[in-house]
Design a protein around this motif. Sequence first.
Motif, PDB file in Angstrom:
ATOM      1  N   LEU A   1      42.443   6.156  -0.777  1.00 23.45           N
ATOM      2  CA  LEU A   1      41.744   7.031  -1.715  1.00 23.45           C
ATOM      3  C   LEU A   1      41.495   8.412  -1.131  1.00 23.45           C
ATOM      4  O   LEU A   1      41.662   9.432  -1.812  1.00 23.45           O
TER       5      LEU A   1
ATOM      6  N   ARG B   1      43.406  -0.820  -4.066  1.00 21.67           N
ATOM      7  CA  ARG B   1      43.020  -1.317  -2.749  1.00 21.67           C
ATOM      8  C   ARG B   1      44.277  -1.647  -1.940  1.00 21.67           C
ATOM      9  O   ARG B   1      45.351  -1.872  -2.491  1.00 21.67           O
TER      10      ARG B   1
ATOM     11  N   TRP C   1      39.469   0.372  -0.053  1.00 21.91           N
ATOM     12  CA  TRP C   1      39.886   1.506  -0.869  1.00 21.91           C
ATOM     13  C   TRP C   1      40.376   2.656   0.000  1.00 21.91           C
ATOM     14  O   TRP C   1      41.284   3.390  -0.383  1.00 21.91           O
TER      15      TRP C   1
ATOM     16  N   PRO D   1      36.005  -3.512  -0.382  1.00 15.36           N
ATOM     17  CA  PRO D   1      36.659  -3.644  -1.697  1.00 15.36           C
ATOM     18  C   PRO D   1      35.641  -3.813  -2.834  1.00 15.36           C
ATOM     19  O   PRO D   1      35.635  -4.816  -3.550  1.00 15.36           O
TER      20      PRO D   1
ATOM     21  N   ARG E   1      35.521  -0.764  -8.902  1.00 15.00           N
ATOM     22  CA  ARG E   1      35.883   0.635  -9.156  1.00 15.00           C
ATOM     23  C   ARG E   1      34.673   1.419  -9.673  1.00 15.00           C
ATOM     24  O   ARG E   1      34.488   2.594  -9.325  1.00 15.00           O
TER      25      ARG E   1
ATOM     26  N   LEU F   1      32.584   2.298  -6.806  1.00 13.57           N
ATOM     27  CA  LEU F   1      33.291   3.344  -6.056  1.00 13.57           C
ATOM     28  C   LEU F   1      33.030   4.715  -6.676  1.00 13.57           C
ATOM     29  O   LEU F   1      32.762   5.696  -5.961  1.00 13.57           O
TER      30      LEU F   1
END
Length: 293
Positions: free
Chosen positions: A139, A172, A189, A223, A226, A229
């Motif tokens: 990411l 991931r 990520w 992990p 989303r 995140l």
Amino acid sequence: MNKTICFIINCASNSNKAEVFFRNREPEVLKMFKQAAFIYIDEDGSIRETANKAAREYEVIVACGGDGTIKETANALIHTNVILGVLPIGSGNDFAKSIGLSTDFRKNLEILRSCKTSGIDVIQYGEGQYFLNTMGFGLDGRTNYYAAILNKWTGKLRYFLGGIYAMIKADRFTYKCSTNKNHIEGSSWMVVAANGAVEGGKYRISPDSCNSDGIFEIIIVKPISRLRLILEFLKLSMGFSFSKQVIYQVTTKECSLSLDQKLHIHADGEIVKQKSFSIDFKLLKNSLTVIKA
């Protein structure tokens, strides 16, 4: 300052605005450094090769641009007696902040003239390859990739928009991280090797990192969902750091990182082409002399 000095200006820095900015300030620079040399590099030129040649003639090489410009200049000066100076005129300017510089051009010139030097640590990640601030995988690398594409935007906004787009596209990946004291493996990520605390102008990726403490940090984002995140990214955008429960943090002097797939990677904000699924990091203590505030 009585030393010979050369300013290397990356014309492509700050969305190709650096050349005009610096040419307008050449007279101001020459008032302080009367014998200064100026080398302007277009987008097809090699900053590292230019710095390598200049280092044979000058005692101080000043990198004028962003973090990528500083990284390429520094790569030519590591393990030499040549001093690195910095005039931050890029987008993020993270390394410049770590050595006490600001966005005030005049103040930064005064700091250069004072020539107060100090040794800093750099991280080696391949044969003859070094970074000063951070190197990110997944990411983090994807964010820098999109930020580079969004070149009509400048500064921190580029990284924010790049981060939003990256979180939509990112997946991931599986990693193995080994030091002489720790072994961690799993899904993540992003993984960041950090020699500095901040990247992207304001994102406190690794608040404990310092480029003169003889160690560096590995930050691994667990992990998480989303949605979580995205929330963590918004926190970073407001100046906070990652929540402790969403990351692993490893402190070390050497590290081996193995990946299960090709990823987006950056080193000091510059896109790096992945050549292997395994990367070794090694801290080189006080291997670069820089002018600091």
